[in-house]
Design a protein around this motif. Structure first.
Motif, short mmCIF file in Angstrom:
data_model
loop_
_atom_site.label_atom_id
_atom_site.label_comp_id
_atom_site.label_asym_id
_atom_site.label_seq_id
_atom_site.Cartn_x
_atom_site.Cartn_y
_atom_site.Cartn_z
N PHE A 16 0.80 -1.22 0.00
CA PHE A 16 0.00 0.00 0.00
C PHE A 16 0.84 1.27 0.00
O PHE A 16 0.37 2.31 -0.46
CB PHE A 16 -1.03 -0.03 1.13
N ALA A 17 2.07 1.21 0.47
CA ALA A 17 2.96 2.37 0.33
C ALA A 17 3.27 2.59 -1.15
O ALA A 17 3.21 3.72 -1.64
CB ALA A 17 4.24 2.17 1.13
N ALA A 18 3.55 1.50 -1.86
CA ALA A 18 3.83 1.63 -3.30
C ALA A 18 2.60 2.06 -4.06
O ALA A 18 2.65 2.96 -4.92
CB ALA A 18 4.35 0.30 -3.84
N SER A 19 1.46 1.45 -3.76
CA SER A 19 0.21 1.79 -4.45
C SER A 19 -0.20 3.23 -4.16
O SER A 19 -0.57 3.98 -5.07
CB SER A 19 -0.90 0.84 -4.01
N GLY A 20 -0.11 3.63 -2.90
CA GLY A 20 -0.48 5.00 -2.53
C GLY A 20 0.43 6.03 -3.17
O GLY A 20 -0.04 7.06 -3.65
N ALA A 21 1.73 5.75 -3.18
CA ALA A 21 2.68 6.69 -3.80
C ALA A 21 2.39 6.84 -5.29
O ALA A 21 2.42 7.96 -5.82
CB ALA A 21 4.11 6.22 -3.57
N ALA A 22 2.11 5.72 -5.94
CA ALA A 22 1.81 5.78 -7.38
C ALA A 22 0.53 6.59 -7.63
O ALA A 22 0.50 7.47 -8.49
CB ALA A 22 1.67 4.37 -7.95
N ALA A 51 -5.26 7.32 -2.05
CA ALA A 51 -3.80 7.18 -2.01
C ALA A 51 -3.24 7.69 -0.69
O ALA A 51 -2.40 7.03 -0.07
CB ALA A 51 -3.18 7.95 -3.18
N ALA A 52 -3.72 8.83 -0.25
CA ALA A 52 -3.25 9.39 1.02
C ALA A 52 -3.60 8.46 2.18
O ALA A 52 -2.79 8.23 3.08
CB ALA A 52 -3.84 10.78 1.24
N MET A 53 -4.80 7.89 2.14
CA MET A 53 -5.22 6.96 3.20
C MET A 53 -4.39 5.67 3.17
O MET A 53 -4.06 5.12 4.21
CB MET A 53 -6.71 6.64 3.09
N GLU A 54 -4.03 5.20 1.97
CA GLU A 54 -3.18 4.02 1.85
C GLU A 54 -1.81 4.30 2.46
O GLU A 54 -1.25 3.43 3.16
CB GLU A 54 -3.03 3.60 0.38
N LEU A 55 -1.26 5.47 2.23
CA LEU A 55 0.04 5.82 2.80
C LEU A 55 -0.03 5.91 4.33
O LEU A 55 0.86 5.42 5.03
CB LEU A 55 0.55 7.13 2.21
N LEU A 56 -1.10 6.51 4.84
CA LEU A 56 -1.27 6.59 6.29
C LEU A 56 -1.45 5.20 6.89
O LEU A 56 -0.92 4.91 7.97
CB LEU A 56 -2.46 7.48 6.64
N ALA A 57 -2.19 4.34 6.19
CA ALA A 57 -2.39 2.98 6.68
C ALA A 57 -1.07 2.22 6.72
O ALA A 57 -0.81 1.45 7.65
CB ALA A 57 -3.41 2.24 5.80
N ALA A 58 -0.23 2.43 5.72
CA ALA A 58 1.08 1.77 5.70
C ALA A 58 1.88 2.15 6.94
O ALA A 58 2.51 1.29 7.58
CB ALA A 58 1.84 2.13 4.43
N VAL A 59 1.85 3.41 7.30
CA VAL A 59 2.53 3.86 8.52
C VAL A 59 1.86 3.27 9.76
O VAL A 59 2.53 2.78 10.68
CB VAL A 59 2.55 5.41 8.60
N GLY A 60 0.52 3.27 9.76
CA GLY A 60 -0.23 2.76 10.90
C GLY A 60 -0.07 1.26 11.13
O GLY A 60 -0.30 0.77 12.23
N LEU A 61 0.31 0.54 10.10
CA LEU A 61 0.53 -0.89 10.25
C LEU A 61 1.87 -1.21 10.91
O LEU A 61 2.02 -2.27 11.51
CB LEU A 61 0.48 -1.58 8.88
N VAL A 62 2.83 -0.31 10.80
CA VAL A 62 4.19 -0.61 11.25
C VAL A 62 4.62 0.25 12.45
O VAL A 62 5.16 -0.28 13.43
CB VAL A 62 5.19 -0.42 10.08
N ALA A 63 4.41 1.54 12.38
CA ALA A 63 4.94 2.46 13.40
C ALA A 63 4.48 2.14 14.83
O ALA A 63 5.32 2.15 15.74
CB ALA A 63 4.61 3.90 13.04
N PRO A 64 3.20 1.86 15.08
CA PRO A 64 2.80 1.59 16.47
C PRO A 64 3.52 0.38 17.08
O PRO A 64 3.91 0.42 18.24
CB PRO A 64 1.29 1.34 16.36
#
Length: 120
Positions: A16-22, A51-64
Motif C-alpha cells: 500500500f505504500a507503493a500503491s499509494g505513492a503511485a 492514495a493518502a489513506m493508503e500511505l497513512l495505513a502503511a505507517v499505521g501498520l508498522v509504526a505503532p
C-alpha cells in the motif's frame, strides 16, 4: 503468531505504500498503463484521497508496533484497508478483471488477519 502478524503487516505496508505513492503522483492514464485499472471507475480526487489513506495505513501498520505508542492504530489501519479493498474489488469486478478481484480478496484477507490477530 507474532511473526505471522508482522509478516502480514509488512507485506500490506509495502504494497500500500507503493500503491499509494503511485496513485498520489501519477496521472490517470499512467496509472491505468501500469496496471492500476480500478482508478478508471473513480474521479481523481477520490483516487488521490484513497492514495493518502493508503500511505497513512502503511505507517499505521508498522509504526505503532515499533514504537509501542498508539497500538490500537494497527488494527484500525488494517480495517481501513479492508474498506479500500471492498471498493477496489467492486471496481475490478465491474471492469471484468477476475485476477484483480482475487488480488483484492487476498489483500482483504491479510488485512482481516491483522485485525483478528490484534484482537486476540
Amino acid at each position: 503468531m507474532n511473526t505471522a502478524l508482522w509478516a502480514a503487516q509488512l507485506t500490506l505496508a509495502a504494497v500500500f505504500a507503493a500503491s499509494g505513492a503511485a496513485k498520489l503522483t501519477m496521472a490517470r492514464d499512467r496509472l491505468i498503463a501500469t496496471g492500476q485499472t480500478g482508478v478508471a471507475m473513480f474521479p481523481m480526487p477520490v483516487v488521490r484521497f484513497t492514495a493518502a489513506m493508503e500511505l497513512l495505513a502503511a505507517v499505521g501498520l508498522v509504526a505503532p508496533g515499533l514504537t509501542g505508542i498508539g497500538t490500537v492504530l494497527t488494527p484500525l489501519a488494517a480495517l481501513g484497508l479492508c474498506v479500500v479493498m471492498i471498493g477496489a474489488a467492486w471496481a475490478h469486478s465491474r471492469l471484468h478483471e477476475p485476477w484483480s478481484v482475487l488480488v483484492n480478496a487476498t489483500m482483504f484477507g491479510l488485512a482481516a488477519f491483522v485485525i483478528v490477530g490484534h484482537l486476540l
